[in-house]
Design a protein around this motif. Structure first.
Motif, PDB file in Angstrom:
ATOM      1  N   ALA A 107      25.407   3.819   9.813  1.00  0.00           N
ATOM      2  CA  ALA A 107      24.184   3.932  10.607  1.00  0.00           C
ATOM      3  C   ALA A 107      23.697   2.529  10.935  1.00  0.00           C
ATOM      4  O   ALA A 107      23.847   1.600  10.132  1.00  0.00           O
ATOM      5  N   THR A 108      23.112   2.377  12.118  1.00  0.00           N
ATOM      6  CA  THR A 108      22.631   1.071  12.552  1.00  0.00           C
ATOM      7  C   THR A 108      21.417   1.227  13.458  1.00  0.00           C
ATOM      8  O   THR A 108      21.210   2.294  14.035  1.00  0.00           O
ATOM      9  N   THR A 109      20.669   0.144  13.565  1.00  0.00           N
ATOM     10  CA  THR A 109      19.546   0.121  14.504  1.00  0.00           C
ATOM     11  C   THR A 109      19.946  -0.534  15.822  1.00  0.00           C
ATOM     12  O   THR A 109      19.113  -0.658  16.717  1.00  0.00           O
ATOM     13  N   LYS A 110      21.200  -0.939  15.934  1.00  0.00           N
ATOM     14  CA  LYS A 110      21.662  -1.643  17.134  1.00  0.00           C
ATOM     15  C   LYS A 110      22.457  -0.707  18.043  1.00  0.00           C
ATOM     16  O   LYS A 110      23.508  -0.205  17.664  1.00  0.00           O
ATOM     17  N   GLU A 111      21.970  -0.508  19.246  1.00  0.00           N
ATOM     18  CA  GLU A 111      22.654   0.320  20.244  1.00  0.00           C
ATOM     19  C   GLU A 111      23.875  -0.426  20.772  1.00  0.00           C
ATOM     20  O   GLU A 111      23.874  -1.639  20.886  1.00  0.00           O
ATOM     21  N   SER A 112      24.923   0.312  21.075  1.00  0.00           N
ATOM     22  CA  SER A 112      26.117  -0.234  21.708  1.00  0.00           C
ATOM     23  C   SER A 112      26.880   0.924  22.349  1.00  0.00           C
ATOM     24  O   SER A 112      26.642   2.090  22.021  1.00  0.00           O
ATOM     25  N   SER A 113      27.808   0.588  23.237  1.00  0.00           N
ATOM     26  CA  SER A 113      28.514   1.614  24.011  1.00  0.00           C
ATOM     27  C   SER A 113      29.309   2.586  23.144  1.00  0.00           C
ATOM     28  O   SER A 113      29.524   3.726  23.532  1.00  0.00           O
ATOM     29  N   HIS A 114      29.747   2.165  21.981  1.00  0.00           N
ATOM     30  CA  HIS A 114      30.575   3.014  21.118  1.00  0.00           C
ATOM     31  C   HIS A 114      29.766   3.717  20.031  1.00  0.00           C
ATOM     32  O   HIS A 114      30.347   4.339  19.146  1.00  0.00           O
ATOM     33  N   ARG A 115      28.447   3.641  20.109  1.00  0.00           N
ATOM     34  CA  ARG A 115      27.589   4.272  19.107  1.00  0.00           C
ATOM     35  C   ARG A 115      26.845   5.447  19.714  1.00  0.00           C
ATOM     36  O   ARG A 115      26.514   5.438  20.894  1.00  0.00           O
ATOM     37  N   VAL A 116      26.556   6.435  18.872  1.00  0.00           N
ATOM     38  CA  VAL A 116      25.877   7.652  19.305  1.00  0.00           C
ATOM     39  C   VAL A 116      24.458   7.628  18.763  1.00  0.00           C
ATOM     40  O   VAL A 116      24.242   7.420  17.561  1.00  0.00           O
ATOM     41  N   ALA A 117      23.482   7.853  19.654  1.00  0.00           N
ATOM     42  CA  ALA A 117      22.081   7.900  19.236  1.00  0.00           C
ATOM     43  C   ALA A 117      21.852   9.127  18.361  1.00  0.00           C
ATOM     44  O   ALA A 117      22.312  10.223  18.676  1.00  0.00           O
ATOM     45  N   LEU A 118      21.125   8.926  17.260  1.00  0.00           N
ATOM     46  CA  LEU A 118      20.792  10.028  16.364  1.00  0.00           C
ATOM     47  C   LEU A 118      19.322  10.414  16.535  1.00  0.00           C
ATOM     48  O   LEU A 118      19.012  11.447  17.089  1.00  0.00           O
ATOM     49  N   ALA A 119      18.432   9.560  16.036  1.00  0.00           N
ATOM     50  CA  ALA A 119      16.979   9.798  16.106  1.00  0.00           C
ATOM     51  C   ALA A 119      16.293   8.530  15.635  1.00  0.00           C
ATOM     52  O   ALA A 119      16.896   7.710  14.923  1.00  0.00           O
ATOM     53  N   ALA A 120      15.029   8.379  16.006  1.00  0.00           N
ATOM     54  CA  ALA A 120      14.171   7.304  15.485  1.00  0.00           C
ATOM     55  C   ALA A 120      14.773   5.916  15.663  1.00  0.00           C
ATOM     56  O   ALA A 120      14.613   5.045  14.810  1.00  0.00           O
ATOM     57  N   GLY A 121      15.507   5.704  16.764  1.00  0.00           N
ATOM     58  CA  GLY A 121      16.102   4.390  17.011  1.00  0.00           C
ATOM     59  C   GLY A 121      17.299   4.073  16.141  1.00  0.00           C
ATOM     60  O   GLY A 121      17.641   2.906  15.928  1.00  0.00           O
ATOM     61  N   ILE A 122      17.972   5.097  15.656  1.00  0.00           N
ATOM     62  CA  ILE A 122      19.149   4.931  14.791  1.00  0.00           C
ATOM     63  C   ILE A 122      20.376   5.458  15.521  1.00  0.00           C
ATOM     64  O   ILE A 122      20.341   6.517  16.146  1.00  0.00           O
ATOM     65  N   TRP A 123      21.476   4.709  15.417  1.00  0.00           N
ATOM     66  CA  TRP A 123      22.754   5.094  16.008  1.00  0.00           C
ATOM     67  C   TRP A 123      23.789   5.250  14.900  1.00  0.00           C
ATOM     68  O   TRP A 123      23.664   4.666  13.824  1.00  0.00           O
ATOM     69  N   ALA A 124      24.820   6.032  15.184  1.00  0.00           N
ATOM     70  CA  ALA A 124      25.941   6.227  14.268  1.00  0.00           C
ATOM     71  C   ALA A 124      27.192   5.642  14.887  1.00  0.00           C
ATOM     72  O   ALA A 124      27.409   5.732  16.095  1.00  0.00           O
ATOM     73  N   GLU A 125      28.015   5.039  14.021  1.00  0.00           N
ATOM     74  CA  GLU A 125      29.265   4.435  14.465  1.00  0.00           C
ATOM     75  C   GLU A 125      30.394   4.871  13.536  1.00  0.00           C
ATOM     76  O   GLU A 125      30.311   4.644  12.321  1.00  0.00           O
ATOM     77  N   VAL A 126      31.419   5.484  14.093  1.00  0.00           N
ATOM     78  CA  VAL A 126      32.624   5.738  13.292  1.00  0.00           C
ATOM     79  C   VAL A 126      33.260   4.376  13.055  1.00  0.00           C
ATOM     80  O   VAL A 126      33.668   3.700  13.997  1.00  0.00           O
ATOM     81  N   THR A 127      33.301   3.969  11.794  1.00  0.00           N
ATOM     82  CA  THR A 127      33.758   2.628  11.430  1.00  0.00           C
ATOM     83  C   THR A 127      35.196   2.635  10.937  1.00  0.00           C
ATOM     84  O   THR A 127      35.953   1.713  11.209  1.00  0.00           O
ATOM     85  N   LEU A 128      35.583   3.672  10.192  1.00  0.00           N
ATOM     86  CA  LEU A 128      36.940   3.791   9.657  1.00  0.00           C
ATOM     87  C   LEU A 128      37.402   5.237   9.789  1.00  0.00           C
ATOM     88  O   LEU A 128      36.606   6.165   9.640  1.00  0.00           O
ATOM     89  N   LEU A 129      38.686   5.404  10.043  1.00  0.00           N
ATOM     90  CA  LEU A 129      39.323   6.719  10.061  1.00  0.00           C
ATOM     91  C   LEU A 129      40.294   6.792   8.894  1.00  0.00           C
ATOM     92  O   LEU A 129      40.917   5.788   8.538  1.00  0.00           O
ATOM     93  N   PHE A 130      40.459   7.982   8.320  1.00  0.00           N
ATOM     94  CA  PHE A 130      41.414   8.151   7.227  1.00  0.00           C
ATOM     95  C   PHE A 130      42.694   8.747   7.794  1.00  0.00           C
ATOM     96  O   PHE A 130      42.683   9.853   8.341  1.00  0.00           O
TER      97      PHE A 130
END
Length: 171
Positions: free
Chosen positions: A107-130
């Protein structure tokens, strides 16, 4: 399905790993994994605000969480960070993420093209795949999360999680 809350902790100065662990455990319960403390030398990005030397460690919590709560978790970790400020400057930076069998999401507070907005100014980023027995980075994975020691730690946490979600009686 519930997922494993993992918090990457960056700390400098007298914040003290024990105080940070206590603050996190007060919100999410006891940890079932705490990594060794490692020097953080992947970037100087945090040096001006936090002051070197900066150390990193990871904490995973025994209680699994609803992944829909990731934004709220990040808001709470930001509040914890604020409790460790000195003269307005952060001394602790907390990177909460969710680990499941197939991926690790930060989770991050920084928006970017590869991040998905969640709520309250928070984005999610898939960082690692198994895949093929280990986590692997993707194109935008931060250099520290690409490193062997971090991947080893997250693979260890994944093994703990796998035991938690294994059906009763499964071999």
């Amino acid at each position: 399905s519930p997922e494993k809350l993992v918090v990457g902790v960056l700390a400098s100065g007298p914040a003290g790993e024990g105080r940070v662990l206590s603050a996190l455990a007060a919100r999410w319960g006891p940890p079932d994994f705490v990594s060794q403390v490692m020097p953080f030398r992947f970037t100087t990005y945090y040096d001006a605000e936090m002051g070197p030397p900066i150390r990193r460690f990871f904490v995973a919590f025994a209680r699994l969480v609803d992944p829909a709560g990731l934004a709220a978790i990040k808001v709470q970790t930001n509040i914890v960070e604020d409790g460790f400020r000195e003269e307005g400057r952060r001394k602790v930076n907390l990177d909460p993420g969710l680990l499941c069998l197939s991926r690790f999401v930060l989770a991050t507070t920084k928006e970017s093209s590869h991040r998905v907005a969640l709520a309250a100014g928070i984005w999610a980023e898939v960082t690692l795949l198994f895949e093929k027995g280990s986590f692997r980075p993707v194109e935008w994975t931060y250099p520290d999360y690409r490193s062997g020691p971090y991947i080893d730690i997250l693979n260890t946490i994944r093994a703990i999680y796998r035991e938690q979600v294994r059906p009763a009686g499964a071999g």
